[in-house]
Scaffold this motif. Structure first.
Motif, PDB file in Angstrom:
ATOM      1  N   SER A   1     -14.702  12.848  24.626  1.00 41.48           N
ATOM      2  CA  SER A   1     -14.169  14.079  25.214  1.00 41.48           C
ATOM      3  C   SER A   1     -14.795  15.372  25.050  1.00 41.48           C
ATOM      4  CB  SER A   1     -12.604  14.461  24.803  1.00 41.48           C
ATOM      5  OG  SER A   1     -12.061  15.420  24.946  1.00 41.48           O
ATOM      6  N   ASN A   2     -15.375  15.563  23.823  1.00 44.45           N
ATOM      7  CA  ASN A   2     -16.204  16.856  23.487  1.00 44.45           C
ATOM      8  C   ASN A   2     -17.428  16.883  24.237  1.00 44.45           C
ATOM      9  OD1 ASN A   2     -15.705  16.724  19.800  1.00 44.45           O
ATOM     10  ND2 ASN A   2     -14.341  17.426  21.553  1.00 44.45           N
ATOM     11  N   VAL A   3     -18.105  15.891  24.652  1.00 43.79           N
ATOM     12  CA  VAL A   3     -19.110  15.951  25.799  1.00 43.79           C
ATOM     13  C   VAL A   3     -18.532  16.342  27.045  1.00 43.79           C
ATOM     14  CG1 VAL A   3     -21.045  14.436  26.629  1.00 43.79           C
ATOM     15  CG2 VAL A   3     -20.509  14.579  24.105  1.00 43.79           C
ATOM     16  N   GLY A   4     -17.686  15.530  27.422  1.00 49.44           N
ATOM     17  CA  GLY A   4     -17.058  15.745  28.700  1.00 49.44           C
ATOM     18  C   GLY A   4     -16.758  17.057  29.287  1.00 49.44           C
TER      19      GLY A   4
ATOM     20  N   ALA B   1      -9.656   8.970  21.687  1.00 51.13           N
ATOM     21  CA  ALA B   1     -10.039   9.127  22.922  1.00 51.13           C
ATOM     22  C   ALA B   1      -9.749  10.206  23.956  1.00 51.13           C
ATOM     23  CB  ALA B   1      -9.743   7.578  23.847  1.00 51.13           C
ATOM     24  N   ASP B   2      -8.801  10.849  23.550  1.00 47.43           N
ATOM     25  CA  ASP B   2      -8.219  11.993  24.114  1.00 47.43           C
ATOM     26  C   ASP B   2      -7.425  11.710  25.382  1.00 47.43           C
ATOM     27  OD1 ASP B   2      -7.541  14.802  24.437  1.00 47.43           O
ATOM     28  OD2 ASP B   2      -9.322  15.441  24.677  1.00 47.43           O
ATOM     29  N   ASP B   3      -8.296  11.661  26.505  1.00 52.08           N
ATOM     30  CA  ASP B   3      -7.777  11.407  27.805  1.00 52.08           C
ATOM     31  C   ASP B   3      -8.666  10.358  28.531  1.00 52.08           C
ATOM     32  OD1 ASP B   3      -5.383  13.296  28.273  1.00 52.08           O
ATOM     33  OD2 ASP B   3      -7.169  14.481  27.660  1.00 52.08           O
ATOM     34  N   PRO B   4      -8.728   9.005  28.429  1.00 58.15           N
ATOM     35  CA  PRO B   4      -9.625   8.197  29.128  1.00 58.15           C
ATOM     36  C   PRO B   4      -9.629   8.216  30.706  1.00 58.15           C
ATOM     37  CG  PRO B   4      -8.286   7.198  27.071  1.00 58.15           C
ATOM     38  CD  PRO B   4      -7.740   8.435  27.429  1.00 58.15           C
ATOM     39  N   LEU B   5      -8.571   8.685  31.171  1.00 56.57           N
ATOM     40  CA  LEU B   5      -8.550   8.703  32.548  1.00 56.57           C
ATOM     41  C   LEU B   5      -9.609   9.612  33.013  1.00 56.57           C
ATOM     42  CD1 LEU B   5      -7.215   7.996  35.168  1.00 56.57           C
ATOM     43  CD2 LEU B   5      -5.423   9.807  35.040  1.00 56.57           C
ATOM     44  N   LEU B   6      -9.841  10.838  32.293  1.00 55.03           N
ATOM     45  CA  LEU B   6     -10.561  11.841  32.764  1.00 55.03           C
ATOM     46  C   LEU B   6     -12.163  11.802  32.090  1.00 55.03           C
ATOM     47  CD1 LEU B   6      -8.265  14.790  33.164  1.00 55.03           C
ATOM     48  CD2 LEU B   6      -9.244  13.493  34.825  1.00 55.03           C
ATOM     49  N   PHE B   7     -12.202  11.198  31.067  1.00 53.41           N
ATOM     50  CA  PHE B   7     -13.631  11.027  30.404  1.00 53.41           C
ATOM     51  C   PHE B   7     -14.353   9.757  30.360  1.00 53.41           C
ATOM     52  CE2 PHE B   7     -11.045  14.415  27.866  1.00 53.41           C
ATOM     53  CZ  PHE B   7     -11.582  15.191  28.645  1.00 53.41           C
TER      54      PHE B   7
ATOM     55  N   PRO C   1     -15.026  12.016  36.414  1.00 54.60           N
ATOM     56  CA  PRO C   1     -15.367  13.472  37.320  1.00 54.60           C
ATOM     57  C   PRO C   1     -16.146  14.094  36.229  1.00 54.60           C
ATOM     58  CG  PRO C   1     -13.019  13.704  36.133  1.00 54.60           C
ATOM     59  CD  PRO C   1     -13.420  12.279  35.968  1.00 54.60           C
ATOM     60  N   LYS C   2     -17.293  14.973  36.706  1.00 52.16           N
ATOM     61  CA  LYS C   2     -18.133  15.813  36.016  1.00 52.16           C
ATOM     62  C   LYS C   2     -17.364  17.036  35.608  1.00 52.16           C
ATOM     63  CE  LYS C   2     -22.028  13.928  38.134  1.00 52.16           C
ATOM     64  NZ  LYS C   2     -21.433  13.127  38.977  1.00 52.16           N
ATOM     65  N   LEU C   3     -17.206  17.294  34.271  1.00 54.47           N
ATOM     66  CA  LEU C   3     -16.265  18.353  33.890  1.00 54.47           C
ATOM     67  C   LEU C   3     -17.281  19.328  32.872  1.00 54.47           C
ATOM     68  CD1 LEU C   3     -13.166  16.198  32.958  1.00 54.47           C
ATOM     69  CD2 LEU C   3     -13.555  17.676  34.759  1.00 54.47           C
ATOM     70  N   HIS C   4     -16.873  20.579  32.738  1.00 52.79           N
ATOM     71  CA  HIS C   4     -17.585  21.350  31.857  1.00 52.79           C
ATOM     72  C   HIS C   4     -16.536  22.717  31.925  1.00 52.79           C
ATOM     73  CE1 HIS C   4     -20.667  23.823  29.693  1.00 52.79           C
ATOM     74  NE2 HIS C   4     -21.148  22.664  29.693  1.00 52.79           N
ATOM     75  N   ALA C   5     -15.674  22.525  30.827  1.00 51.77           N
ATOM     76  CA  ALA C   5     -14.378  23.323  30.699  1.00 51.77           C
ATOM     77  C   ALA C   5     -14.834  24.519  29.601  1.00 51.77           C
ATOM     78  CB  ALA C   5     -13.047  22.521  30.303  1.00 51.77           C
ATOM     79  N   THR C   6     -15.787  24.736  29.117  1.00 52.91           N
ATOM     80  CA  THR C   6     -16.090  26.052  28.403  1.00 52.91           C
ATOM     81  C   THR C   6     -15.990  27.230  28.794  1.00 52.91           C
ATOM     82  OG1 THR C   6     -18.550  25.703  28.610  1.00 52.91           O
ATOM     83  CG2 THR C   6     -17.570  24.610  26.680  1.00 52.91           C
ATOM     84  N   ASP C   7     -15.938  27.289  30.294  1.00 52.10           N
ATOM     85  CA  ASP C   7     -15.480  28.551  30.908  1.00 52.10           C
ATOM     86  C   ASP C   7     -14.262  28.453  31.571  1.00 52.10           C
ATOM     87  OD1 ASP C   7     -16.035  27.689  33.837  1.00 52.10           O
ATOM     88  OD2 ASP C   7     -18.166  27.457  33.038  1.00 52.10           O
ATOM     89  N   GLU C   8     -13.579  29.457  32.019  1.00 51.09           N
ATOM     90  CA  GLU C   8     -12.329  29.410  32.717  1.00 51.09           C
ATOM     91  C   GLU C   8     -12.107  28.803  33.837  1.00 51.09           C
ATOM     92  OE1 GLU C   8      -8.719  32.593  34.092  1.00 51.09           O
ATOM     93  OE2 GLU C   8     -10.748  33.367  32.636  1.00 51.09           O
ATOM     94  N   ARG C   9     -13.134  28.789  34.556  1.00 47.91           N
ATOM     95  CA  ARG C   9     -13.149  28.110  35.786  1.00 47.91           C
ATOM     96  C   ARG C   9     -13.163  26.651  35.758  1.00 47.91           C
ATOM     97  NH1 ARG C   9     -17.590  28.785  40.960  1.00 47.91           N
ATOM     98  NH2 ARG C   9     -16.496  27.237  42.258  1.00 47.91           N
TER      99      ARG C   9
END
Length: 349
Positions: free
Chosen positions: A255-258, A284-290, A53-61
Motif C-alpha cells: 500500500s505504501n508503494v501503491g 494488506a490495507d486494500d488488496p482490491l486497489l493494490f 490501478p496506478k496510484l500516487h496519492a501524496t498530492d490532493e489530486r
C-alpha cells in the motif's frame, strides 16, 4: 539471490493475524467485475483492464482519484448477499494464507443508505463475518472506523454505535481517510467514548503525514495500534516511545508503494521499525486497489527486508499479540508459530 540448495519454511503455513484490512478493499477483483456486471454498473479502465490501478496519492489530486476508485468499488455492494459473499471470500483468502485471526475495518456510514441505516448495516456486517468465520474456522472481528474528512460529531455517532457492540463482534474504533484533512486531536471525544467501552484505539497515522501525525494518535487518541505508522521511522525518539509502550504499527508495504508514500518496497522502513523494537503487524490495507494480499507482505519481508525465518516468526507473533483475539486463540496461534519455526525447512522452488 537464493542458491539451488536454499531452503525456507512456507509462509502460507505461518500462523498470523491480519489487523489492517478495509472492508470494500478486501474484495477480490474477480468479484468486483462480476458484481458490476450483475448490477449493470460501469467500471473505469483502472478497475478493469488496467488493474491494479496506478496510484500516487501524496498530492490532493492523487488522493481524490484513489478515493473515487474506492467509492466506485463500494457501489457494487448493493444487496445483503453481496456483503455475505465479500466476507465469505475474504475469510477463504485469509485461511489460505495462514491467517487465523482477522480484524476487518468498516465505516457503516458508507453503506447505511443502502442497508437500512447505521445499526442495520453493522448488524449485517457482523452476521456475515460470523458466518464466514465459522465456515473457515478462523476468527473475524470488526473495527468500526470514522472518516476524518467528515465532522467529528459524525465520529462520535459511530463511536457510540461501536460501543453498543463492544464484546459482540466489534473490538476497536478507527479513524481513516486522508490524515492531512483531519488531525487526530479533533476526534478525541469519539475515541474517549470508544475507550470507555473497552474498545481498542486504532487510528490511521504516519502514512501521508509525518511523525507528528503518529504522535497525535498516541497522545490525543490513546492509540493501542497505529494504522500504517511508517513515518515514525523519521524520528528516533518517536520510535523509542512506540517501542517502550509497545504500540504496534500496522505496516502495509504494498500500500505504501501503491500510494507513493515510498517509491519502491525497499524504501518502506520495515527493518528500521523492527530493529528499533516497535511491534509490527503487517497488513494488506486494500488488496482490491493494490493488487496483493497479506501473504505478499510477508514475502516482501523475506525477499526485500531480509527477514530470516526466526524474524518472520516474530513478526507473526507480534501481529497475534497485538490483536483483540481471545487469549485461547492467541495461545493456539502462538503455538502454531513455534511449531512452524521448529519444523524442517523445505527446498525453495
Amino acid at each position: 539471490m537464493p542458491g539451488p540448495f536454499h531452503r525456507h519454511r512456507p509462509l502460507d503455513r505461518l500462523p498470523k493475524a491480519h489487523l489492517h484490512l478495509h472492508f470494500t478493499g478486501s474484495m477480490r477483483h474477480t468479484t468486483l467485475i462480476e458484481l458490476a456486471r450483475e448490477h449493470s454498473l460501469h467500471l473505469p479502465d483502472a478497475l478493469r483492464e488496467d488493474w491494479p490501478p496506478k496510484l500516487h496519492a501524496t498530492d490532493e489530486r492523487g488522493w481524490f482519484r484513489f478515493q473515487r476508485l474506492y467509492d466506485i468499488a463500494r457501489s457494487v455492494l448493493r444487496r445483503p448477499e453481496d456483503v455475505y459473499r465479500l466476507l465469505r471470500e475474504a475469510a477463504e483468502d485469509e485461511a489460505a494464507e495462514g491467517s487465523g485471526w482477522l480484524e476487518i475495518q468498516v465505516d457503516p456510514s458508507g453503506y447505511a443508505q443502502r442497508f437500512g441505516g447505521l445499526t442495520a448495516t453493522l448488524d449485517l456486517v457482523l452476521d456475515a463475518a460470523d458466518q464466514a468465520a465459522r465456515a473457515q474456522g478462523i476468527g473475524i472481528a470488526v473495527i468500526v472506523a470514522a472518516n476524518r474528512t467528515r465532522h467529528p460529531l459524525d465520529a462520535k455517532t459511530l463511536a457510540r454505535l461501536a460501543a453498543q457492540y463492544a464484546g459482540r463482534g466489534v473490538v476497536g474504533f478507527g479513524l481513516s481517510n486522508d490524515e492531512r484533512r483531519g488531525r487526530a486531536r479533533e476526534f478525541d471525544g469519539a475515541f474517549r467514548i470508544a475507550k470507555r467501552a473497552g474498545l481498542l484505539s486504532v487510528p490511521h497515522g504516519g502514512e501521508l503525514s509525518g511523525p507528528v501525525s503518529v504522535a497525535e494518535c498516541v497522545d490525543d487518541l490513546g492509540a493501542d495500534r497505529v494504522g500504517h505508522g511508517v513515518r515514525a521511522a523519521e524520528s528516533r525518539r518517536l520510535m523509542e516511545r512506540l517501542a517502550d509502550r509497545q504500540i504496534t504499527c500496522e505496516v502495509c508495504p504494498a500500500s505504501n508503494v501503491g500510494l507513493g508514500v515510498a517509491e519502491r518496497p525497499e524504501e518502506v522502513p520495515v527493518r528500521a521499525l523492527f530493529d528499533a523494537g516497535v511491534p509490527i503487524a503487517l497488513g494488506a490495507d486494500d488488496p482490491l486497489l493494490f493488487g496483493s494480499r497479506l501473504l505478499r507482505q510477508y514475502e516482501l519481508a523475506r525477499e526485500v527486508y531480509g527477514f530470516d525465518d526466526a524474524e518472520l516468526a516474530e513478526l507473526a507473533r507480534q501481529s497475534i499479540r497485538s490483536s483483540a483475539a481471545p487469549e485461547s486463540v492467541k495461545k493456539d496461534l502462538l503455538k502454531g508459530v513455534d511449531d512452524w519455526l521448529t519444523a524442517p525447512a523445505e527446498p525453495a522452488e
